[in-house]
Write a protein that holds these residues in place. Structure first.
Motif, short mmCIF file in Angstrom:
data_model
loop_
_atom_site.label_atom_id
_atom_site.label_comp_id
_atom_site.label_asym_id
_atom_site.label_seq_id
_atom_site.Cartn_x
_atom_site.Cartn_y
_atom_site.Cartn_z
N ARG A 100 -42.83 57.23 49.06
CA ARG A 100 -41.95 56.32 48.35
C ARG A 100 -42.58 55.80 47.05
NH1 ARG A 100 -37.65 55.26 51.61
NH2 ARG A 100 -37.01 53.47 50.35
N GLN A 101 -43.23 56.71 46.35
CA GLN A 101 -43.80 56.41 45.03
C GLN A 101 -43.12 57.30 43.99
OE1 GLN A 101 -46.16 54.02 44.22
NE2 GLN A 101 -45.88 53.34 46.34
N LEU A 102 -42.73 56.71 42.87
CA LEU A 102 -42.07 57.49 41.82
C LEU A 102 -43.06 58.21 40.91
CD1 LEU A 102 -39.14 55.15 40.70
CD2 LEU A 102 -38.93 57.44 41.69
N ASP A 103 -44.21 57.61 40.65
CA ASP A 103 -45.14 58.18 39.68
C ASP A 103 -45.54 59.62 39.99
OD1 ASP A 103 -44.96 55.84 38.33
OD2 ASP A 103 -47.07 55.29 38.48
N PRO A 104 -45.87 59.97 41.26
CA PRO A 104 -46.28 61.36 41.52
C PRO A 104 -45.21 62.39 41.21
CG PRO A 104 -46.96 59.92 43.33
CD PRO A 104 -46.05 59.12 42.46
N VAL A 105 -43.96 62.11 41.61
CA VAL A 105 -42.91 63.11 41.37
C VAL A 105 -42.54 63.16 39.90
CG1 VAL A 105 -40.98 61.53 41.87
CG2 VAL A 105 -40.69 63.99 42.18
N ASN B 135 -41.86 49.76 40.27
CA ASN B 135 -41.54 50.75 41.29
C ASN B 135 -41.04 50.06 42.56
OD1 ASN B 135 -41.34 53.17 42.67
ND2 ASN B 135 -43.50 53.25 43.23
N LYS B 136 -39.97 49.25 42.41
CA LYS B 136 -39.46 48.49 43.54
C LYS B 136 -37.94 48.55 43.60
CE LYS B 136 -43.35 45.30 43.96
NZ LYS B 136 -43.76 43.87 44.04
N ASP B 137 -37.42 48.38 44.80
CA ASP B 137 -35.99 48.42 45.05
C ASP B 137 -35.40 47.04 44.79
OD1 ASP B 137 -33.44 49.04 45.92
OD2 ASP B 137 -33.94 48.80 48.05
N LEU B 138 -35.09 46.76 43.53
CA LEU B 138 -34.57 45.45 43.12
C LEU B 138 -33.26 45.62 42.36
CD1 LEU B 138 -37.92 43.87 41.85
CD2 LEU B 138 -36.81 43.46 44.06
N HIS B 139 -32.55 44.52 42.20
CA HIS B 139 -31.27 44.54 41.50
C HIS B 139 -31.21 43.42 40.47
CE1 HIS B 139 -29.08 47.60 43.85
NE2 HIS B 139 -29.85 47.21 44.85
#
Length: 394
Positions: free
Chosen positions: A178-183, A202-206
């Protein structure tokens, strides 16, 4: 009072631009706080001059197919990240045009879910024409991500209108803890992205916003006026919230690597785009204003032309003041240099609410007025013109 070292420059500067064009791999680090598609054409033009631009992207989109993915997996939005990766990809590299065509493909909105599942299965097995055209080893790598997504996809997942690029990035996010940086890093190398693209957080926020009439609305899609009625009252403030069901204000800080990118930029730009949900939203994380103020490079606001449903009645001067006030508050000082220049086209550009040049100058901003709207771009800003103006100030 702002204290700025001034210098005489030619804008656009043909000599400087030619120097950058000849060696874009050595070009300047222009940093953009941007989330939306308004910077897509500018990004495509920018890579002619520099391969070192930095794009900090808002991951708070809560509309369209992004909303479906976020509800299913509880993750940041990846649509704007995918869009910027594709805009910065080197299309001359073998296989990149084919990957671009795949990543920008959307499944039909009017098909049955069973048929859409079959199309996704065909992509995973490699028989789908969009996948079959991609050369190995890139094809095998992308197929693995399709299998990953299919394994994790909930049975009731709505595939109608889904962006294929978003599904692949989602699979990469889930398979990398659940990390965006690697992909993002992997696909940046895969399609030779000429720059750095990362989420601000890198968080699930609104997003949540309080309007001048006292109402509070939650969700980026409710603020933009694109998937709902335009907001009935001006925005007074925006903040981050943990979910679409909460109005609670949460704080999150930028990572050290984001601080480093901001700190080493040769120029910082607050670019065209939806003012609150795209530009201002990128500045909400703690530490952004302080990092900006610590860098002595030029800081430039390029306001959008035309009507922005998020800023009814706001002039360019109003928007510049909002940016400056928020960033200075985070920096801990109203005297901090967080914005120095405002780039407009008063002759050809239409700015809802007007520009108010005298007010901008009275507030200490240097106004640069030039041909940003061209025959090929009218009534919008020209991406090439924006690139050339910004690079001339580096």
């Amino acid at each position: 009072m702002r204290i700025r070292v001034t210098r005489d420059v030619t804008i656009p500067d043909p000599r400087k631009l030619e120097q950058f064009r000849r060696a874009p791999e050595l070009g300047p680090s222009v940093l953009f706080f941007s989330g939306g598609t308004a910077l897509r054409d500018t990004s495509r033009e920018l890579i002619r001059y520099t391969h070192n631009s930095i794009h900090l992207i808002t991951p708070f989109d809560s509309g369209g197919s992004s909303a479906v993915i976020r509800r299913a997996f509880g993750m940041p939005a990846v649509g704007d990240i995918r869009n910027r990766l594709m805009a910065l990809a080197d299309q001359s590299v073998k296989g990149n045009p084919e990957i671009y065509n795949l990543f920008t493909h959307r499944l039909p909105k009017d098909a049955e879910n069973a048929a859409l599942r079959e199309e996704l299965d065909a992509m995973a097995t490699g028989v789908h024409p969009l996948v079959r055209r991609i050369p190995d080893p890139m094809r095998k790598l992308i197929r693995n991500y399709f299998y990953e997504f299919l394994d994790r996809m909930p049975p009731d997942f709505d595939l109608r209108g889904a962006s294929i690029g978003n599904l692949v990035l989602t699979a990469g996010y889930l398979s990398n803890r659940r990390q965006l940086d690697p992909v993002i890093y992997l696909f940046s190398k895969l399609v030779q992205v000429c720059g750095v693209v990362r989420p601000t957080v890198n968080k699930d926020l609104h997003l949540a916003a309080r309007l001048a009439d006292g109402r509070t609305i939650v969700g980026q899609h409710m603020i933009t006026g694109k998937e709902s009625k335009p907001i009935p009252s001006p925005v007074e403030s925006i903040w981050l919230t943990p979910s679409l069901d909460s109005r609670e204000k949460v704080h999150t800080a930028i990572r050290n690597k984001v601080k480093d990118w901001i700190g080493r930029a040769d120029l910082i730009c607050y670019p065209p785009g939806s003012f609150y949900s795209s530009v201002e939203a990128n500045l909400l994380a703690d530490g952004v204003g302080k990092a900006v103020a610590s860098n002595t490079c030029p800081k430039i606001f390029v306001p959008s032309t035309g009507a922005d449903p998020e800023t009814p009645g706001m002039s360019v001067a109003d928007r510049a003041e909002v940016l400056c006030r928020h960033l200075s508050a985070d920096a801990g000082s109203t005297d901090a240099e967080v914005l120095g220049y405002v780039l407009v086209d008063s002759k050809h550009g239409e700015y809802a609410g007007g520009i108010e040049k005298d007010r901008l100058k009275a507030n200490g901003f240097t106004v640069i007025d030039g041909p940003l709207v061209t025959e090929r771009s009218a009534p919008f800003l020209d991406g090439r013109a924006i690139s050339e103006f910004l690079l001339s100030l580096c």
